[in-house]
Enzyme design. Structure first.
Site, PDB file in Angstrom:
ATOM      1  N   ASN A  82       0.857  -1.145   0.012  1.00  0.00           N
ATOM      2  CA  ASN A  82       0.072   0.015   0.175  1.00  0.00           C
ATOM      3  C   ASN A  82       0.967   1.158  -0.026  1.00  0.00           C
ATOM      4  OD1 ASN A  82      -2.255  -1.615   0.086  1.00  0.00           O
ATOM      5  ND2 ASN A  82      -2.240  -1.834   2.519  1.00  0.00           N
ATOM      6  N   HIS A  95       6.386  -1.398   3.484  1.00  0.00           N
ATOM      7  CA  HIS A  95       6.083  -2.943   3.618  1.00  0.00           C
ATOM      8  C   HIS A  95       5.480  -3.720   2.670  1.00  0.00           C
ATOM      9  CE1 HIS A  95       3.131  -0.483   5.720  1.00  0.00           C
ATOM     10  NE2 HIS A  95       2.111  -1.517   5.478  1.00  0.00           N
TER      11      HIS A  95
END
Ligand code: AMP
Length: 117
Positions: A82, A95
């Protein structure tokens, strides 16, 4: 220091899957799938948009090693990052989400998918 930098430093515990000089993989604290693991670079990078091609080339084999270790290489998985506010990024330390362990739904839109986005 951000929460994932604290995980890198060991200040906050994590349920680790794999680690090398550059990356750590650990189980997500609030899993969205039967298997939900996060892969983070040890050096702080805000988001994917700031990730270099050289670092991505190092991330790829690490992520593949993680998915193999979890057995997801055989059953399949989803790899997601994201990026930024519209992407739904809550933790501003890059991440990659690895999701698997069952059939995943494909649901990317906000509450009303008919609304123009
Ligand atoms: P994102 O919305 O893409 O920024 O995802 C952040 C993810 O980090 C969420 O899935 C959280 O559940 C997860 N998370 C936040 N804090 C921790 C933590 N201390 N250990 C493991 N996962 C975490």
């Amino acid at each position: 220091m951000c929460i994932f930098c604290k995980i890198v430093d060991g200040e906050i515990p994590s349920n680790k899957v794999l680690e090398n000089d550059d990356f750590i993989a650990f189980h997500d604290i609030n899993p969205s799938a039967p298997v939900h693991v996060l892969v983070i670079p040890k050096k702080h990078i805000d988001c994917f948009q700031e990730f270099s091609a050289e670092d991505m080339a190092k991330a790829t084999p690490f992520i593949q090693e993680v998915t193999s270790k979890l057995g997801l290489d055989k059953t399949g998985y989803r790899l997601v990052t994201n990026n930024g506010s519209d992407g739904g990024q809550e933790v501003l330390h890059l991440h990659f989400h690895i999701l698997g362990g069952g059939k995943l739904k494909w649901n990317h839109y906000h509450d009303d998918p008919k609304k123009a986005i």
